[in-house]
Design a protein around this motif. Structure first.
Motif, PDB file in Angstrom:
ATOM      1  N   GLN A 177       0.835  -1.209   0.000  1.00  0.00           N
ATOM      2  CA  GLN A 177       0.000   0.000   0.000  1.00  0.00           C
ATOM      3  C   GLN A 177       0.868   1.257   0.000  1.00  0.00           C
ATOM      4  O   GLN A 177       0.588   2.221  -0.723  1.00  0.00           O
ATOM      5  CB  GLN A 177      -0.920  -0.008   1.219  1.00  0.00           C
ATOM      6  CG  GLN A 177      -2.017  -1.060   1.183  1.00  0.00           C
ATOM      7  CD  GLN A 177      -2.773  -1.146   2.500  1.00  0.00           C
ATOM      8  OE1 GLN A 177      -2.681  -0.261   3.351  1.00  0.00           O
ATOM      9  NE2 GLN A 177      -3.523  -2.232   2.683  1.00  0.00           N
ATOM     10  N   TYR A 178       1.910   1.234   0.813  1.00  0.00           N
ATOM     11  CA  TYR A 178       2.831   2.377   0.837  1.00  0.00           C
ATOM     12  C   TYR A 178       3.472   2.576  -0.535  1.00  0.00           C
ATOM     13  O   TYR A 178       3.617   3.707  -1.014  1.00  0.00           O
ATOM     14  CB  TYR A 178       3.921   2.163   1.887  1.00  0.00           C
ATOM     15  CG  TYR A 178       3.457   2.198   3.327  1.00  0.00           C
ATOM     16  CD1 TYR A 178       2.199   2.680   3.674  1.00  0.00           C
ATOM     17  CD2 TYR A 178       4.287   1.755   4.350  1.00  0.00           C
ATOM     18  CE1 TYR A 178       1.784   2.714   4.999  1.00  0.00           C
ATOM     19  CE2 TYR A 178       3.886   1.790   5.676  1.00  0.00           C
ATOM     20  CZ  TYR A 178       2.627   2.260   5.993  1.00  0.00           C
ATOM     21  OH  TYR A 178       2.225   2.294   7.307  1.00  0.00           O
ATOM     22  N   ARG A 179       3.859   1.475  -1.135  1.00  0.00           N
ATOM     23  CA  ARG A 179       4.489   1.559  -2.458  1.00  0.00           C
ATOM     24  C   ARG A 179       3.544   2.214  -3.464  1.00  0.00           C
ATOM     25  O   ARG A 179       3.945   3.099  -4.235  1.00  0.00           O
ATOM     26  CB  ARG A 179       4.884   0.160  -2.938  1.00  0.00           C
ATOM     27  CG  ARG A 179       5.404   0.130  -4.380  1.00  0.00           C
ATOM     28  CD  ARG A 179       5.583  -1.298  -4.875  1.00  0.00           C
ATOM     29  NE  ARG A 179       5.878  -1.318  -6.298  1.00  0.00           N
ATOM     30  CZ  ARG A 179       7.081  -1.143  -6.824  1.00  0.00           C
ATOM     31  NH1 ARG A 179       8.104  -0.920  -6.040  1.00  0.00           N
ATOM     32  NH2 ARG A 179       7.259  -1.170  -8.134  1.00  0.00           N
ATOM     33  N   GLU A 180       2.293   1.798  -3.471  1.00  0.00           N
ATOM     34  CA  GLU A 180       1.328   2.350  -4.420  1.00  0.00           C
ATOM     35  C   GLU A 180       1.098   3.837  -4.162  1.00  0.00           C
ATOM     36  O   GLU A 180       0.945   4.621  -5.107  1.00  0.00           O
ATOM     37  CB  GLU A 180       0.008   1.577  -4.337  1.00  0.00           C
ATOM     38  CG  GLU A 180       0.085   0.178  -4.927  1.00  0.00           C
ATOM     39  CD  GLU A 180       0.600   0.185  -6.362  1.00  0.00           C
ATOM     40  OE1 GLU A 180       0.063   0.960  -7.187  1.00  0.00           O
ATOM     41  OE2 GLU A 180       1.550  -0.567  -6.658  1.00  0.00           O
ATOM     42  N   ALA A 181       1.076   4.230  -2.897  1.00  0.00           N
ATOM     43  CA  ALA A 181       0.889   5.645  -2.569  1.00  0.00           C
ATOM     44  C   ALA A 181       2.074   6.474  -3.064  1.00  0.00           C
ATOM     45  O   ALA A 181       1.901   7.557  -3.646  1.00  0.00           O
ATOM     46  CB  ALA A 181       0.713   5.812  -1.061  1.00  0.00           C
ATOM     47  N   LEU A 182       3.274   5.978  -2.848  1.00  0.00           N
ATOM     48  CA  LEU A 182       4.469   6.688  -3.302  1.00  0.00           C
ATOM     49  C   LEU A 182       4.530   6.734  -4.826  1.00  0.00           C
ATOM     50  O   LEU A 182       4.898   7.759  -5.415  1.00  0.00           O
ATOM     51  CB  LEU A 182       5.723   6.015  -2.735  1.00  0.00           C
ATOM     52  CG  LEU A 182       5.936   6.190  -1.232  1.00  0.00           C
ATOM     53  CD1 LEU A 182       6.957   5.188  -0.704  1.00  0.00           C
ATOM     54  CD2 LEU A 182       6.385   7.618  -0.917  1.00  0.00           C
ATOM     55  N   LEU A 183       4.153   5.642  -5.465  1.00  0.00           N
ATOM     56  CA  LEU A 183       4.156   5.610  -6.929  1.00  0.00           C
ATOM     57  C   LEU A 183       3.144   6.598  -7.494  1.00  0.00           C
ATOM     58  O   LEU A 183       3.412   7.290  -8.485  1.00  0.00           O
ATOM     59  CB  LEU A 183       3.855   4.192  -7.414  1.00  0.00           C
ATOM     60  CG  LEU A 183       3.824   3.976  -8.932  1.00  0.00           C
ATOM     61  CD1 LEU A 183       5.147   4.391  -9.567  1.00  0.00           C
ATOM     62  CD2 LEU A 183       3.513   2.513  -9.255  1.00  0.00           C
ATOM     63  N   SER A 184       1.989   6.695  -6.855  1.00  0.00           N
ATOM     64  CA  SER A 184       0.981   7.656  -7.293  1.00  0.00           C
ATOM     65  C   SER A 184       1.504   9.083  -7.171  1.00  0.00           C
ATOM     66  O   SER A 184       1.287   9.923  -8.064  1.00  0.00           O
ATOM     67  CB  SER A 184      -0.292   7.490  -6.455  1.00  0.00           C
ATOM     68  OG  SER A 184      -1.250   8.469  -6.788  1.00  0.00           O
ATOM     69  N   ALA A 185       2.216   9.372  -6.089  1.00  0.00           N
ATOM     70  CA  ALA A 185       2.795  10.707  -5.908  1.00  0.00           C
ATOM     71  C   ALA A 185       3.846  10.990  -6.977  1.00  0.00           C
ATOM     72  O   ALA A 185       3.911  12.094  -7.531  1.00  0.00           O
ATOM     73  CB  ALA A 185       3.408  10.821  -4.516  1.00  0.00           C
TER      74      ALA A 185
END
Length: 753
Positions: free
Chosen positions: A290-298
């Motif tokens: 989930q953290y990875r997806e949030a960072l990738l979205s940013a």
């Protein structure tokens, strides 16, 4: 502290650390354990008194926990100084065993994954030579996902004494399927020794080493929130082993030297938290995704065209390796670092554009390798830390848009709008963008393919009218980007141009307050020409292609080179400019940015003779022969020879001395030579004494600062950049140009922040 001073301090940025694959901060529980075992439980585990016994208990308790977290109910756990020692120990033990079995000579193979950390192949080569095995060290290819070539392993394993692989890659996060790998290895060669680098695995992927036939597995503490200088090595029970360090017989004789008990205590604290599996410190894998997806979205909000170089399901979730078309890794690193966000390129510095050997091994395109960025977070990241990181990244979107790094509908930053002369570089090649801010007109000179997108974004993003795209000659080492820029910008060809882009119908190209005229300057090549730049009737610079280079001359051994024409061209150009007119070349092999006739004749006395004599001066033909020989022997094609050496800038200001220096030198001008996007992402002012005035002259606009008179020889200057490297380059350039009081801030902005 006054209200103004407090506000000044608050402008400083909070650091966002996203380079955990390089090292991690020490967790509070680990730091507390270190201090406790330095101040209270400080005994030597080999001592027989009570203090030593307590230390021994801590040592063995940590060893037991290590077994538990890696799933190793049997085998040896040896505490080391870190992964490099563990790798050396494993390799030496394996190679000694191979030698004792008679496995020597070039037919014997030592295999390693092509994307392994350099510690592995370099250690293999070193100890293969020292132990005189004479074996062949060979890399195992990987596919575009970074996975090892199993067929290659099957074919080569029967002749192999040692195979080295890794659980998870430090640059890409690619994880190998250890179960499948074991099946292939043991079916091809049941007796081969197998080392697995597990440094990036612990806390990020499930390990069950007891149920494998891995012989050696090194681990490192500082990659998992422990201090630097502590690690451990797993050795399978039946694996051959010979101590790498002999001495007092500590670690049951497996590794001599008094154990690093504070570091081991830190591991105990880390392993305790890791073993809880309750998410209180170390997050479960779904949360990390989930953290990875949030960072990738940013990241995608900043760089919509971002391309991932590794992705699920072949990776651990804590590593994002990506590239952005049109960007080199240094561009993005400088931007993020200015904003207080710490990331990594994952590759070493070089005089050329650095590339990632890992991505090269994966067969990815060169632009992805040269632009690779690694963002890595740790398995103990909190939701709040992730949110803070995402916010810090997203705020860069408006900066890259308004600085015209990516195209958008945003208005360019007025303070950073492209104006005057900008010199962009790709490796040793130079491109120039000339902009009249008043008329919003522009000319591009010597466009390099690798810079085409950047140039197009600057023109289109600021709504400039492109008057002309010119080349000074037909380049031998690269293709001009004129046609590509025409297509990128959707330009209509208005009237015919010659082979170098000059409109047939124009004797002079008008660009607002600037005028360009052309003169033929053959010599380097038959069609070479120079463009004379005038501003409001005053000649201020000349674009000279490869006629003259900063610190040298263009090569004269091409098929259509003409030394006699070269001499005449020099004389022609010399008559049309002053000794101090900036001469701007299409190559800069020594980071000098420009030359002048005054500088060139001082550095190369033969040039002075060429300008004053009718015939070839003595030694000129010999110099040409030497130049041709040097160019033919060069490892890569060069358009000229630069041999001049010049001293480093001697005036250096250390960070602790900065405040006193600025107070004593009240007339000094502080010059920020970082690029506009860095200056926008992180202002220098809050890190300097309150009231310090900072002038912003990016390195790419240093020539314009000289043309405009913004920087003058009589001024006292303090140059600042992110690390002190670019400001040192600028200091050298200005010293060479006759500036006598130029200071460089050692360590740069990084030491202030």
């Amino acid at each position: 502290m006054s209200t103004a001073s407090a506000q000044h301090q608050r402008l400083r940025q909070q650091e966002v650390y996203l380079d955990n694959n390089a090292t991690t901060p020490v967790l509070p529980c680990a730091a507390a354990a270190v201090m406790h075992h330095m101040q209270t439980c400080f005994g030597n585990p080999s001592s027989s008194h009570s203090t030593g016994i307590k230390a021994k208990v801590e040592l063995e308790a940590t060893r037991a926990l290590a077994r538990k977290v890696i799933g190793a109910s049997s085998g040896q756990i040896v505490f080391t100084s870190g992964a490099t020692e563990g790798i050396q120990t494993s390799i030496v033990a394996a190679l000694q065993a191979a030698k004792s079995r008679g496995q020597t000579g070039p037919e014997v193979l030592l295999l390693y994954g092509a994307t392994e950390h350099k510690a592995v192949p370099e250690s293999l080569k070193h100890w293969n030579q020292v132990l005189q095995l004479g074996a062949t060290v060979k890399a195992i290819p990987v596919n575009s996902q970074g996975l090892l070539d199993l067929d290659f392993i099957r074919r080569h394993l029967p002749q192999t004494a040692l195979i080295c692989t890794m659980a998870a890659n430090n640059e890409t996060g690619v994880k190998q399927d250890l179960a499948l790998l074991e099946k292939v290895i043991r079916s091809a060669n049941p007796d081969v020794l197998w080392m697995v680098d597990c440094v990036q695995a612990l806390g990020k992927m499930q390990l069950d080493i007891a149920n494998t036939s891995i012989d050696y597995a090194p681990f490192s503490g500082h990659k998992l929130y422990a201090p630097k200088g502590i690690g451990f090595l797993y050795v399978r029970q039946e694996a051959p082993y010979q101590p790498f360090i002999a001495g007092g017989g500590q670690e049951a004789g497996l590794r001599s030297g008094t154990e690093n008990l504070p570091g081991i205590a830190a591991l105990h604290a880390i392993f305790t938290e890791l073993d809880k599996k309750d998410g209180s410190v170390f997050q479960p894998e779904p949360v990390l995704w989930q953290y990875r997806e949030a960072l990738l979205s940013a990241l995608r909000a900043v760089f919509p065209t971002l391309v991932l170089n590794s992705d699920a399901p072949f990776i651990v979730p804590t590593t994002l390796n990506f590239s952005v078309p049109g960007f080199y890794s240094k561009d993005i690193m400088d931007l993020f670092d200015a904003a207080g966000i710490r990331i990594s390129s994952g590759s070493a510095c070089s005089s050329k554009v650095p590339s990632s050997f890992v991505l090269d091994a994966m067969g990815l395109e060169s632009w992805r390798s040269q632009g690779a960025i690694r963002l890595s977070f740790g398995p103990a990241m909190t939701a709040a830390e992730c949110e803070t990181a995402c916010h810090a990244i997203r705020r860069l979107a408006v900066i890259v848009q308004r600085c015209c790094l990516v195209l958008s509908d945003a208005e360019p930053l007025s303070d950073n709008a492209v104006s005057g002369l900008t010199q962009l570089k790709h490796e040793d090649m130079c491109s120039y963008l000339l902009v009249c801010a008043k008329s919003q007109q522009a000319v591009i000179i010597d466009p390099v393919m690798a810079l085409a997108n950047r140039l197009a974004n600057m023109v289109q993003g600021q709504g400039l009218q492109l008057v002309a795209i010119l080349d000074t000659h037909l380049h031998q080492d690269h293709r001009s980007a004129r046609d590509d820029l025409t297509a990128l910008l959707g330009l209509q060809q208005e009237g015919a141009t010659d082979v170098l882009g000059w409109p047939f119908s124009q004797a002079v190209i008008e660009c607002g307050d600037y005028q360009l005229s052309k003169i033929a300057t053959p010599g380097h090549s038959a069609e070479s020409r120079s463009y004379l730049l005038s501003q409001q009737g005053l000649r201020v610079a000349a674009f000279v292609g490869d006629l003259l280079l900063p610190g040298g001359v263009g090569r004269l051994d091409l098929a259509d080179s003409d030394p006699a024409a070269f001499q005449q061209s020099l004389k022609t150009l010399n008559r049309m400019v002053t000794p101090d007119t900036l001469l701007l070349s299409s190559h800069d092999y020594a980071q000098r940015f420009f030359t002048t006739f005054a500088i060139a004749t001082k550095e190369q006395p033969l040039l002075g003779a060429l300008l004053t004599e009718n015939d070839n001066p003595p030694g000129w033909l010999h110099t040409l022969q030497q130049q041709s020989a040097a160019l033919c022997q060069a490892s890569q094609y060069q358009c000229g020879v630069v041999e001049v050496s010049w001293s480093d800038a001697k005036a250096v200001v250390d960070t602790p001395e900065l405040q006193a220096f600025l107070q004593e030198q009240s007339d000094v001008m502080v010059v920020d030579v970082r690029e506009p996007y860095e200056q926008s992402a992180g202002a220098l002012g809050p890190y300097l004494p309150e009231g310090t005035v900072v002038q912003q002259w990016p390195l790419s606009r240093l020539c314009d600062a000289l043309l405009s008179g913004a920087l003058r020889k009589e001024q006292r200057l303090l140059l600042v950049c992110r690390s002190g490297n670019r400001s040192l380059v600028a200091a050298k350039v200005l010293n060479r140009a006759g500036f006598s009081e130029v200071y460089n801030l050692k360590g740069g902005f990084a030491m202030l922040s």
